[in-house]
Design a protein around this motif. Structure first.
Motif, mmCIF file in Angstrom:
data_model
loop_
_atom_site.group_PDB
_atom_site.id
_atom_site.type_symbol
_atom_site.label_atom_id
_atom_site.label_comp_id
_atom_site.label_asym_id
_atom_site.label_seq_id
_atom_site.Cartn_x
_atom_site.Cartn_y
_atom_site.Cartn_z
ATOM 1 N N VAL A 277 0.845 -1.206 0.000
ATOM 2 C CA VAL A 277 0.000 0.000 0.000
ATOM 3 C C VAL A 277 0.877 1.251 0.000
ATOM 4 C CG1 VAL A 277 -1.678 1.336 1.309
ATOM 5 C CG2 VAL A 277 -1.934 -1.149 1.127
ATOM 6 N N PHE A 278 1.889 1.290 0.842
ATOM 7 C CA PHE A 278 2.773 2.450 0.890
ATOM 8 C C PHE A 278 3.524 2.628 -0.427
ATOM 9 C CE2 PHE A 278 3.386 2.751 5.792
ATOM 10 C CZ PHE A 278 2.035 3.041 5.917
ATOM 11 N N ALA A 279 3.883 1.515 -1.079
ATOM 12 C CA ALA A 279 4.558 1.611 -2.380
ATOM 13 C C ALA A 279 3.634 2.249 -3.418
ATOM 14 C CB ALA A 279 5.003 0.221 -2.844
ATOM 15 N N LEU A 280 2.352 1.893 -3.388
ATOM 16 C CA LEU A 280 1.385 2.513 -4.306
ATOM 17 C C LEU A 280 1.246 4.004 -4.003
ATOM 18 C CD1 LEU A 280 -0.802 2.148 -6.545
ATOM 19 C CD2 LEU A 280 -2.449 1.899 -4.669
ATOM 20 N N PHE A 281 1.183 4.361 -2.728
ATOM 21 C CA PHE A 281 1.076 5.772 -2.358
ATOM 22 C C PHE A 281 2.271 6.563 -2.897
ATOM 23 C CE2 PHE A 281 -1.591 4.894 1.737
ATOM 24 C CZ PHE A 281 -2.692 4.655 0.950
ATOM 25 N N ARG A 282 3.474 6.030 -2.709
ATOM 26 C CA ARG A 282 4.677 6.731 -3.188
ATOM 27 C C ARG A 282 4.624 6.904 -4.701
ATOM 28 N NH1 ARG A 282 7.391 2.815 0.013
ATOM 29 N NH2 ARG A 282 8.146 3.589 2.034
ATOM 30 N N TRP A 283 4.293 5.816 -5.398
ATOM 31 C CA TRP A 283 4.289 5.851 -6.863
ATOM 32 C C TRP A 283 3.252 6.846 -7.377
ATOM 33 C CZ3 TRP A 283 0.388 4.516 -10.362
ATOM 34 C CH2 TRP A 283 0.794 4.503 -11.706
ATOM 35 N N TRP A 284 2.041 6.818 -6.818
ATOM 36 C CA TRP A 284 0.984 7.691 -7.326
ATOM 37 C C TRP A 284 1.290 9.150 -7.010
ATOM 38 C CZ3 TRP A 284 -2.461 8.085 -10.835
ATOM 39 C CH2 TRP A 284 -3.475 9.043 -10.744
ATOM 40 N N SER A 285 1.875 9.453 -5.874
ATOM 41 C CA SER A 285 2.171 10.848 -5.530
ATOM 42 C C SER A 285 3.199 11.453 -6.466
ATOM 43 C CB SER A 285 2.659 10.936 -4.085
ATOM 44 O OG SER A 285 3.940 10.354 -3.942
ATOM 45 N N ARG A 286 3.976 10.609 -7.173
ATOM 46 C CA ARG A 286 4.985 11.095 -8.144
ATOM 47 C C ARG A 286 4.590 10.706 -9.561
ATOM 48 N NH1 ARG A 286 8.253 8.271 -4.415
ATOM 49 N NH2 ARG A 286 8.733 6.762 -6.041
ATOM 50 N N PHE A 287 3.319 10.445 -9.795
ATOM 51 C CA PHE A 287 2.879 9.926 -11.088
ATOM 52 C C PHE A 287 3.269 10.833 -12.249
ATOM 53 C CE2 PHE A 287 -0.495 9.636 -14.357
ATOM 54 C CZ PHE A 287 -0.263 8.354 -14.785
ATOM 55 N N ASP A 288 3.061 12.133 -12.116
ATOM 56 C CA ASP A 288 3.369 13.058 -13.222
ATOM 57 C C ASP A 288 4.863 13.082 -13.526
ATOM 58 O OD1 ASP A 288 0.745 13.654 -13.522
ATOM 59 O OD2 ASP A 288 0.810 15.551 -12.405
ATOM 60 N N ASP A 289 5.702 12.906 -12.519
ATOM 61 C CA ASP A 289 7.147 12.934 -12.733
ATOM 62 C C ASP A 289 7.639 11.698 -13.488
ATOM 63 O OD1 ASP A 289 7.185 15.273 -11.286
ATOM 64 O OD2 ASP A 289 7.624 14.275 -9.402
ATOM 65 N N GLN A 290 6.809 10.622 -13.500
ATOM 66 C CA GLN A 290 7.235 9.372 -14.122
ATOM 67 C C GLN A 290 6.665 9.205 -15.520
ATOM 68 O OE1 GLN A 290 7.034 6.070 -10.987
ATOM 69 N NE2 GLN A 290 5.808 7.692 -10.043
#
Length: 291
Positions: A277-290
């Motif tokens: 869950v925390f990995a998804l939170f990290r990834w989504w919070s930086r979605f535009d940068d990726q």
């Protein structure tokens, strides 16, 4: 924050106090029984009733307090291990209005609390504010012209951040909600569904205002979470926040006074889905940068 050893020592001291109090409580019952055996019925009954009142007014609270202290220690040392500034929030949770605005699951509107929080925690994860709690909520279901209510129980994890990301979507397990309530909820939030072409998500509905704009990368990361969390009920990805609801999943348990968790038990994470869950939170919070 205290070390595991310090938490253990504090629990041990609290446990000794409770054990002494409980032993004295038992001894008073024995004295009351002896009084009645030796024909001092009135004195024995008065003493027994007074001791019973003491149990309800003091001792039961001490027993619950010890169990809660052990739960809080495990929360801070185990569940909150990846977080900075961890803290226990108890039953604070979030308001009905904040949960409704999250658009994760339907909830009863109107007077009274529909969302109940237990054993809550909060802290920082990178630049996000994360919170979680064991949740109980109920939502309305229309049947035969009458409004009934269904209950949901589980763990709710949320994260919020300042810089918004593009897009939003909802992942909902097909069998989580009553069909009528599910349809009304999606219409309320103007969400349309699409069945994702991902085997790991075959039991889920992917919902968004514009489903055709949900990137495949989002489906892949949601599939990773579904594989890591068999009890996954709902996921909400929004510009400023994300939330995950794990159905019938709890991370606390009652600790009896005869138990004294050691440091290994206090630092064990009882919520293995946490990391996914925390990995998804990290990834989504930086979605535009990726992108």
């Amino acid at each position: 924050m205290h070390t595991p050893e310090q938490f253990h020592d504090k629990l041990a001291a609290q446990r000794r106090r409770v054990q002494i109090l409980f032993a004295a409580h038992t001894a008073v019952y024995a004295i009351a029984l002896l009084l009645m055996v030796f024909q001092h019925m009135t004195a024995g009954m008065v003493l027994g009733v007074a001791n019973l009142l003491l149990h309800f007014l003091l001792i039961r609270g001490q027993l619950k307090g010890y169990s809660q202290s052990a739960t809080d220690a495990n929360l801070l040392l185990g569940v909150c291990q990846p977080l900075t500034e961890p803290r226990c929030t108890g039953g604070a949770g979030m308001t009905n209005e904040a949960f409704d605005a999250l658009a994760l699951l339907p909830i009863r509107r109107g007077k009274g609390r529909s969302l109940m929080a237990h054993n809550g925690f909060a802290g920082r994860l990178n630049d996000m504010e994360v919170q979680g709690f064991e949740a109980t909520l109920h939502y309305p279901v229309e049947k035969n012209g009458k409004t009934e209510f269904q209950f949901l129980n589980g763990t709710l994890l949320t994260a919020g951040w300042q810089q918004p990301v593009s897009g939003s979507c909802l992942l909902l397990h097909k069998h989580l909600l009553e069909p009528g309530a599910e349809q009304a909820f999606l219409e309320q939030h103007r969400l349309r569904t699409v069945t994702p072409d991902t085997p790991a998500l075959k039991e889920y509905l992917l919902c968004a205002e514009h489903p055709e704009q949900v990137p495949q990368a989002v489906c892949r990361h949601l599939a990773l979470l579904a594989q890591a969390a068999p009890g996954l009920g709902a996921v909400r990805l929004a510009p400023h926040q994300a939330a995950v609801f794990l159905v019938n999943r709890f991370y606390s348990r009652r600790i009896k006074v005869r138990e004294l968790p050691d440091t290994a038990a206090l630092t064990t994470n009882p919520l293995p889905e946490r990391d996914a869950v925390f990995a998804l939170f990290r990834w989504w919070s930086r979605f535009d940068d990726q992108e």
